[in-house]
Design a protein around this motif. Structure first.
Motif, mmCIF file in Angstrom:
data_model
loop_
_atom_site.group_PDB
_atom_site.id
_atom_site.type_symbol
_atom_site.label_atom_id
_atom_site.label_comp_id
_atom_site.label_asym_id
_atom_site.label_seq_id
_atom_site.Cartn_x
_atom_site.Cartn_y
_atom_site.Cartn_z
ATOM 1 N N PRO A 157 -7.137 4.219 -3.211
ATOM 2 C CA PRO A 157 -5.709 4.584 -3.129
ATOM 3 C C PRO A 157 -5.344 5.337 -1.863
ATOM 4 O O PRO A 157 -4.301 5.078 -1.260
ATOM 5 C CB PRO A 157 -5.501 5.454 -4.379
ATOM 6 N N GLU A 158 -6.200 6.274 -1.441
ATOM 7 C CA GLU A 158 -5.872 7.061 -0.247
ATOM 8 C C GLU A 158 -5.861 6.181 1.004
ATOM 9 O O GLU A 158 -5.074 6.420 1.925
ATOM 10 C CB GLU A 158 -6.847 8.233 -0.071
ATOM 11 N N ILE A 175 -2.544 4.109 0.775
ATOM 12 C CA ILE A 175 -1.366 4.943 1.055
ATOM 13 C C ILE A 175 -1.279 5.259 2.545
ATOM 14 O O ILE A 175 -0.213 5.146 3.163
ATOM 15 C CB ILE A 175 -1.408 6.240 0.221
ATOM 16 N N THR A 176 -2.406 5.658 3.132
ATOM 17 C CA THR A 176 -2.417 5.976 4.569
ATOM 18 C C THR A 176 -2.048 4.754 5.402
ATOM 19 O O THR A 176 -1.235 4.838 6.328
ATOM 20 C CB THR A 176 -3.806 6.492 4.990
#
Length: 207
Positions: free
Chosen positions: A44-45, A48-49
């Motif tokens: 997820p990170e 998102i980034t």
């Protein structure tokens, strides 16, 4: 199945828009559309980034001169991203050495980045902003289309990416004169700003 075509295609696309490549591959993996995508790209990170940076690039890429400044900053980032994605893909499939995949992805990304950056310099030689917007949209759609196509038809997508890279390099040769004009205009503008600042400051007071 060899991951070589996907590495090559993702490398070409990373040279144009690395964040879009990471975002698209991550989404294809997380939604189960492809088993070739490493778990790292599905986190997820990472998604998102990549999504936030993709939106930043989508804006910067459509503004004259800002796009070239953005390209300058990404001269190291895009090839590094291409190498990183290539190595991850190779590690996932174990069909080719990760070092070789990283070199292929990074080298292809560097070549396509050179084509993109050079083309933008040539486009910025014209005063109107619409060509920047149209070119940026074409690049975004092209990356999205070819990465999606590569998931399902990697060999054909690699051929298309190779043709686009070759055509881009040929076009870049013909655009050298426009690129030189771009740098001359930048140098002239810097000189004009320097002279204007000196005029506003006025003559130095007598000793």
């Amino acid at each position: 199945m060899s991951v070589l075509p996907l590495v090559f295609t993702s490398g070409w696309a990373s040279g144009v828009n690395a964040y879009a490549v990471v975002l698209l591959l991550g989404l294809f993996g997380s939604t189960g559309l492809s088993d070739e995508v490493p778990a790292t790209l599905q986190r997820p990170e990472v998604l998102i980034t990549a999504g936030v940076l993709f939106l930043c690039e989508a804006v910067a890429d459509k503004i004259p001169y800002v796009d070239s400044a953005w390209d300058t900053v990404h001269t190291a980032i895009r090839p590094a991203a291409g190498a990183w994605v290539g190595a991850l893909l190779a590690g996932q499939s174990a069909s080719m050495p990760e070092l070789a995949a990283g070199a292929l992805g990074g080298g292809t990304a560097l070549a396509s980045h050179a084509v993109k950056a050079g083309t933008r310099m040539a486009v910025n030689a014209s005063p109107e902003p619409f060509s920047n917007i149209l070119l940026s949209l074409a690049e975004d759609l092209g990356v999205a289309g070819i990465v999606t196509f590569a998931i399902f038809h990697p060999e054909v997508a690699a051929i298309i990416a190779g043709v686009l890279l070759l055509l881009g390099l040929v076009v870049l040769v013909f655009l050298v004169s426009r690129i030189r004009r771009f740098w001359r205009r930048r140098a002239r503008r810097r000189e004009e700003r320097r002279m204007a600042a000196g005029a506003r400051a006025g003559p130095a007071p007598p000793a």
